[in-house]
Design a protein around this motif. Sequence first.
Motif, PDB file in Angstrom:
ATOM      1  N   ILE A 120     -28.114  32.076 -12.016  1.00 32.83           N
ATOM      2  CA  ILE A 120     -27.265  33.231 -12.323  1.00 32.83           C
ATOM      3  C   ILE A 120     -28.053  34.527 -12.184  1.00 32.83           C
ATOM      4  O   ILE A 120     -27.567  35.512 -11.614  1.00 32.83           O
ATOM      5  CB  ILE A 120     -26.674  33.090 -13.739  1.00 32.83           C
ATOM      6  CG1 ILE A 120     -25.634  31.967 -13.767  1.00 32.83           C
ATOM      7  CG2 ILE A 120     -26.034  34.408 -14.190  1.00 32.83           C
ATOM      8  CD1 ILE A 120     -25.056  31.705 -15.136  1.00 32.83           C
ATOM      9  N   ALA A 121     -29.283  34.533 -12.695  1.00 22.58           N
ATOM     10  CA  ALA A 121     -30.111  35.732 -12.579  1.00 22.58           C
ATOM     11  C   ALA A 121     -30.344  36.096 -11.116  1.00 22.58           C
ATOM     12  O   ALA A 121     -30.335  37.276 -10.741  1.00 22.58           O
ATOM     13  CB  ALA A 121     -31.444  35.517 -13.297  1.00 22.58           C
ATOM     14  N   GLY A 122     -30.539  35.065 -10.280  1.00 24.58           N
ATOM     15  CA  GLY A 122     -30.757  35.325  -8.864  1.00 24.58           C
ATOM     16  C   GLY A 122     -29.528  35.881  -8.166  1.00 24.58           C
ATOM     17  O   GLY A 122     -29.639  36.742  -7.293  1.00 24.58           O
ATOM     18  N   THR A 123     -28.347  35.410  -8.552  1.00 26.17           N
ATOM     19  CA  THR A 123     -27.118  35.901  -7.905  1.00 26.17           C
ATOM     20  C   THR A 123     -26.757  37.306  -8.366  1.00 26.17           C
ATOM     21  O   THR A 123     -26.061  38.039  -7.650  1.00 26.17           O
ATOM     22  CB  THR A 123     -25.933  34.961  -8.183  1.00 26.17           C
ATOM     23  OG1 THR A 123     -25.717  34.866  -9.602  1.00 26.17           O
ATOM     24  CG2 THR A 123     -26.190  33.574  -7.625  1.00 26.17           C
ATOM     25  N   PHE A 124     -27.193  37.691  -9.552  1.00 27.43           N
ATOM     26  CA  PHE A 124     -26.861  39.023 -10.058  1.00 27.43           C
ATOM     27  C   PHE A 124     -27.474  40.126  -9.195  1.00 27.43           C
ATOM     28  O   PHE A 124     -26.866  41.197  -9.035  1.00 27.43           O
ATOM     29  CB  PHE A 124     -27.355  39.184 -11.493  1.00 27.43           C
ATOM     30  CG  PHE A 124     -26.405  38.647 -12.533  1.00 27.43           C
ATOM     31  CD1 PHE A 124     -25.126  38.237 -12.191  1.00 27.43           C
ATOM     32  CD2 PHE A 124     -26.796  38.549 -13.860  1.00 27.43           C
ATOM     33  CE1 PHE A 124     -24.252  37.736 -13.139  1.00 27.43           C
ATOM     34  CE2 PHE A 124     -25.928  38.057 -14.820  1.00 27.43           C
ATOM     35  CZ  PHE A 124     -24.654  37.645 -14.458  1.00 27.43           C
ATOM     36  N   GLN A 125     -28.665  39.893  -8.663  1.00 26.06           N
ATOM     37  CA  GLN A 125     -29.356  40.959  -7.927  1.00 26.06           C
ATOM     38  C   GLN A 125     -28.569  41.431  -6.705  1.00 26.06           C
ATOM     39  O   GLN A 125     -28.285  42.629  -6.577  1.00 26.06           O
ATOM     40  CB  GLN A 125     -30.766  40.500  -7.531  1.00 26.06           C
ATOM     41  CG  GLN A 125     -31.629  40.064  -8.708  1.00 26.06           C
ATOM     42  CD  GLN A 125     -31.618  41.075  -9.841  1.00 26.06           C
ATOM     43  OE1 GLN A 125     -31.839  42.268  -9.620  1.00 26.06           O
ATOM     44  NE2 GLN A 125     -31.377  40.609 -11.059  1.00 26.06           N
TER      45      GLN A 125
END
Length: 214
Positions: A26-31
């Motif tokens: 999820i953190a990776g997709t937020f960027q």
Amino acid sequence: MARVMASLLRLNAHFGGRLLTTGVAIAGTFQPYFWLNDHLPPRFDFLTPLDTAIPFLPWTYALYSSFFALLLGAAWLLDGHEYLRMLGAVLLANAVCYLGFFLFTAHYPRPPLDSIPPGFWREQFRQMRASDNAGNTFPSIHVATTLLGALRLRHQRGGALWVLWAVLICLSTLTVKQHYVVDVLGGIGVAWGVHALLFRRPVPALAAPVEARS
């Protein structure tokens, strides 16, 4: 690559590992999501009379935000291998949606915060809109992710309830005025397409031909 996959399978063999994997994903997709939302000016207007007729129901934000809980349910119920497959499908769906955001950039005309009575729901919308701009609409990444989770959970205990929950989440994207109707249809299309690609049923073996009578 084989060692990486083996390590991921070991990590995701238990619920805590699946939670960690989910958080990293999820953190990776937020960027890229936030970058696209902050830098792409609108070029399309997908508003239809149906969009206008759908009421703004601030309390349905509870349903809208519950899709995180649906992902947690998937992490709890699916085994490590199945969950990694589902998460891979979600990441692919995200990539397809990012392409849609770039090619068909639109901003939803969200109702002003003043139209929400003071109190809890206005504060929830204020916080959400502080980080999530009005762009990144077509196709709905919210819908695509939710449906992919439901498509895998439908085989689990209470599968019909998971699907019903997913449908309500998808409808809530309209009643919180985050998405156009076409965004929801696009998200459904992305989910079904990615699911069909990554979760194909094995082709049944052909029956042996009947020998001719002598």
